[in-house]
Design a protein around this motif. Structure first.
Motif, PDB file in Angstrom:
ATOM      1  N   PRO A   1     -21.932  92.005  75.175  1.00 26.13           N
ATOM      2  CA  PRO A   1     -20.349  92.152  75.199  1.00 26.13           C
ATOM      3  C   PRO A   1     -19.717  91.235  74.505  1.00 26.13           C
ATOM      4  O   PRO A   1     -19.938  90.078  74.555  1.00 26.13           O
ATOM      5  CB  PRO A   1     -20.107  92.145  76.688  1.00 26.13           C
ATOM      6  N   PHE A   2     -18.300  91.737  73.849  1.00 26.33           N
ATOM      7  CA  PHE A   2     -17.634  90.576  73.249  1.00 26.33           C
ATOM      8  C   PHE A   2     -16.150  90.743  73.900  1.00 26.33           C
ATOM      9  O   PHE A   2     -15.973  91.682  74.491  1.00 26.33           O
ATOM     10  CB  PHE A   2     -17.611  90.731  71.616  1.00 26.33           C
ATOM     11  N   TYR A   3     -15.464  89.629  73.773  1.00 21.60           N
ATOM     12  CA  TYR A   3     -14.229  89.387  74.597  1.00 21.60           C
ATOM     13  C   TYR A   3     -13.070  89.205  73.532  1.00 21.60           C
ATOM     14  O   TYR A   3     -13.098  88.123  72.642  1.00 21.60           O
ATOM     15  CB  TYR A   3     -14.204  88.466  75.365  1.00 21.60           C
ATOM     16  N   VAL A   4     -12.196  90.154  73.338  1.00 23.15           N
ATOM     17  CA  VAL A   4     -11.250  90.104  72.095  1.00 23.15           C
ATOM     18  C   VAL A   4      -9.934  90.495  72.586  1.00 23.15           C
ATOM     19  O   VAL A   4      -9.597  91.578  73.346  1.00 23.15           O
ATOM     20  CB  VAL A   4     -11.478  90.933  70.805  1.00 23.15           C
ATOM     21  N   SER A   5      -8.713  89.834  72.240  1.00 19.92           N
ATOM     22  CA  SER A   5      -7.539  90.310  72.469  1.00 19.92           C
ATOM     23  C   SER A   5      -6.761  90.128  71.212  1.00 19.92           C
ATOM     24  O   SER A   5      -7.135  89.608  70.352  1.00 19.92           O
ATOM     25  CB  SER A   5      -6.757  89.628  73.586  1.00 19.92           C
ATOM     26  N   VAL A   6      -5.487  91.002  70.783  1.00 21.69           N
ATOM     27  CA  VAL A   6      -5.064  91.079  69.765  1.00 21.69           C
ATOM     28  C   VAL A   6      -3.505  90.799  70.115  1.00 21.69           C
ATOM     29  O   VAL A   6      -2.922  91.623  71.013  1.00 21.69           O
ATOM     30  CB  VAL A   6      -5.280  92.473  68.940  1.00 21.69           C
ATOM     31  N   MET A   7      -2.909  89.787  69.340  1.00 22.66           N
ATOM     32  CA  MET A   7      -1.229  89.843  69.432  1.00 22.66           C
ATOM     33  C   MET A   7      -0.869  89.925  68.103  1.00 22.66           C
ATOM     34  O   MET A   7      -1.305  89.353  67.163  1.00 22.66           O
ATOM     35  CB  MET A   7      -1.302  88.290  69.931  1.00 22.66           C
ATOM     36  N   GLU A   8       0.231  90.863  67.907  1.00 25.16           N
ATOM     37  CA  GLU A   8       0.787  91.017  66.705  1.00 25.16           C
ATOM     38  C   GLU A   8       2.291  90.856  67.015  1.00 25.16           C
ATOM     39  O   GLU A   8       2.883  91.150  67.915  1.00 25.16           O
ATOM     40  CB  GLU A   8       0.835  92.592  66.490  1.00 25.16           C
ATOM     41  N   ILE A   9       2.896  90.092  65.806  1.00 23.65           N
ATOM     42  CA  ILE A   9       4.127  89.426  66.109  1.00 23.65           C
ATOM     43  C   ILE A   9       4.878  90.092  64.961  1.00 23.65           C
ATOM     44  O   ILE A   9       4.562  89.710  63.596  1.00 23.65           O
ATOM     45  CB  ILE A   9       4.388  87.949  65.962  1.00 23.65           C
ATOM     46  N   ASP A  10       5.922  90.867  65.088  1.00 20.13           N
ATOM     47  CA  ASP A  10       6.323  91.688  63.928  1.00 20.13           C
ATOM     48  C   ASP A  10       8.044  91.360  63.857  1.00 20.13           C
ATOM     49  O   ASP A  10       8.722  91.652  64.733  1.00 20.13           O
ATOM     50  CB  ASP A  10       6.241  93.147  64.214  1.00 20.13           C
ATOM     51  N   HIS A  11       8.321  90.845  62.814  1.00 22.67           N
ATOM     52  CA  HIS A  11       9.971  90.417  62.642  1.00 22.67           C
ATOM     53  C   HIS A  11      10.634  91.605  62.141  1.00 22.67           C
ATOM     54  O   HIS A  11      10.423  92.402  61.360  1.00 22.67           O
ATOM     55  CB  HIS A  11       9.979  89.349  61.489  1.00 22.67           C
ATOM     56  N   ASN A  12      11.695  92.102  63.089  1.00 27.11           N
ATOM     57  CA  ASN A  12      12.568  93.221  62.941  1.00 27.11           C
ATOM     58  C   ASN A  12      13.862  92.480  62.402  1.00 27.11           C
ATOM     59  O   ASN A  12      14.622  91.834  63.067  1.00 27.11           O
ATOM     60  CB  ASN A  12      12.745  93.720  64.105  1.00 27.11           C
ATOM     61  N   ALA A  13      14.166  92.411  60.936  1.00 26.26           N
ATOM     62  CA  ALA A  13      15.045  91.822  60.303  1.00 26.26           C
ATOM     63  C   ALA A  13      16.279  92.388  60.648  1.00 26.26           C
ATOM     64  O   ALA A  13      17.394  91.899  60.956  1.00 26.26           O
ATOM     65  CB  ALA A  13      14.795  91.799  58.871  1.00 26.26           C
ATOM     66  N   LYS A  14      16.345  93.585  60.867  1.00 30.50           N
ATOM     67  CA  LYS A  14      17.742  94.400  61.006  1.00 30.50           C
ATOM     68  C   LYS A  14      18.109  93.982  62.829  1.00 30.50           C
ATOM     69  O   LYS A  14      19.239  93.832  62.526  1.00 30.50           O
ATOM     70  CB  LYS A  14      17.318  95.978  61.348  1.00 30.50           C
ATOM     71  N   ASP A  15      17.322  93.966  63.583  1.00 31.87           N
ATOM     72  CA  ASP A  15      17.772  93.547  65.002  1.00 31.87           C
ATOM     73  C   ASP A  15      17.682  92.236  65.060  1.00 31.87           C
ATOM     74  O   ASP A  15      18.053  91.633  66.190  1.00 31.87           O
ATOM     75  CB  ASP A  15      16.961  94.405  65.816  1.00 31.87           C
ATOM     76  N   LYS A  16      17.033  91.493  64.081  1.00 34.03           N
ATOM     77  CA  LYS A  16      16.950  90.054  64.225  1.00 34.03           C
ATOM     78  C   LYS A  16      16.235  89.529  65.477  1.00 34.03           C
ATOM     79  O   LYS A  16      16.383  88.595  66.326  1.00 34.03           O
ATOM     80  CB  LYS A  16      18.313  89.137  64.430  1.00 34.03           C
ATOM     81  N   THR A  17      15.089  90.310  65.611  1.00 25.86           N
ATOM     82  CA  THR A  17      14.182  89.955  66.590  1.00 25.86           C
ATOM     83  C   THR A  17      12.693  89.858  66.303  1.00 25.86           C
ATOM     84  O   THR A  17      12.449  90.034  65.174  1.00 25.86           O
ATOM     85  CB  THR A  17      14.197  91.129  67.662  1.00 25.86           C
TER      86      THR A  17
END
Length: 191
Positions: A48-64
């Protein structure tokens, strides 16, 4: 199978799904890729393998910064049980409030972000279960733009020393990614 988008399931905003299509001229490379995945999946059955994924998406319109974390449910429940010394079932809607506290506490103690060299405040949005994975959502407010993002991510390091954490940062049309193999916990992205 319906693709997952970051925040549309929680009705926070509409996100269009980007799809890519296979070029018929690349059938040979696709066949080679399928063969490699086939071999990798055979290996995964025995190891077995152990993986997590984190995605950080800049929302320029909402400034978040909109952050989604995908973590395998069984692994996540195991580490939450170990850390909080209680039985955890993230699928149980009756325990949603308690589970939210556990997920938030764990994520906030195992992930942090600095934007342009300054620490930012993470805001927990929620989580949802999709088949064998948990999608947890976090947001950072008041980020009109940035040149540099630093991520500390030790998610599931306390579960397995074979843990791999993949991180994607998206700013506009530019996407940068990295892989953190245990024990590495820090990633740097410059735009």
């Amino acid at each position: 199978m319906q693709p997952v988008t970051t925040f549309n399931r929680l009705n926070l905003q509409k996100v269009k799904i980007k799809q890519s299509f296979v070029n018929p001229k690349k059938n040979m490379s696709m066949a080679a890729g399928i063969y490699k995945w086939f071999l990798a999946s055979l290996f995964a059955v025995f190891h077995p393998f152990y993986v997590s994924v984190m995605e950080i998406d800049h929302n320029a319109k909402d400034k978040t910064l909109e952050i989604s974390c995908k973590i395998f449910t069984e692994d996540f429940e195991s580490v939450l049980e170990k850390d909080y010394k209680q039985k955890v079932n993230l699928s149980d809607e009756k325990q949603k409030e308690v589970n939210d506290k556990l997920v938030k506490g764990y994520l906030f103690s195992h992930a942090s972000i600095r934007v342009n060299g300054k620490p930012v405040t993470l805001v927990y949005v929620g989580f949802e279960k999709e088949k064998e994975a948990i999608w947890a959502y976090i947001q950072v407010n008041n980020v009109p733009g940035f040149k540099k993002v630093e991520v500390t991510n030790s998610i599931l390091h306390d579960f397995n020393d074979g843990q791999i954490n993949i991180i994607h940062v998206i700013k506009g049309e530019e996407r940068k990614s990295t892989k953190l193999d245990y024990p590495k916990t820090e990633a740097f992205f410059n735009f």
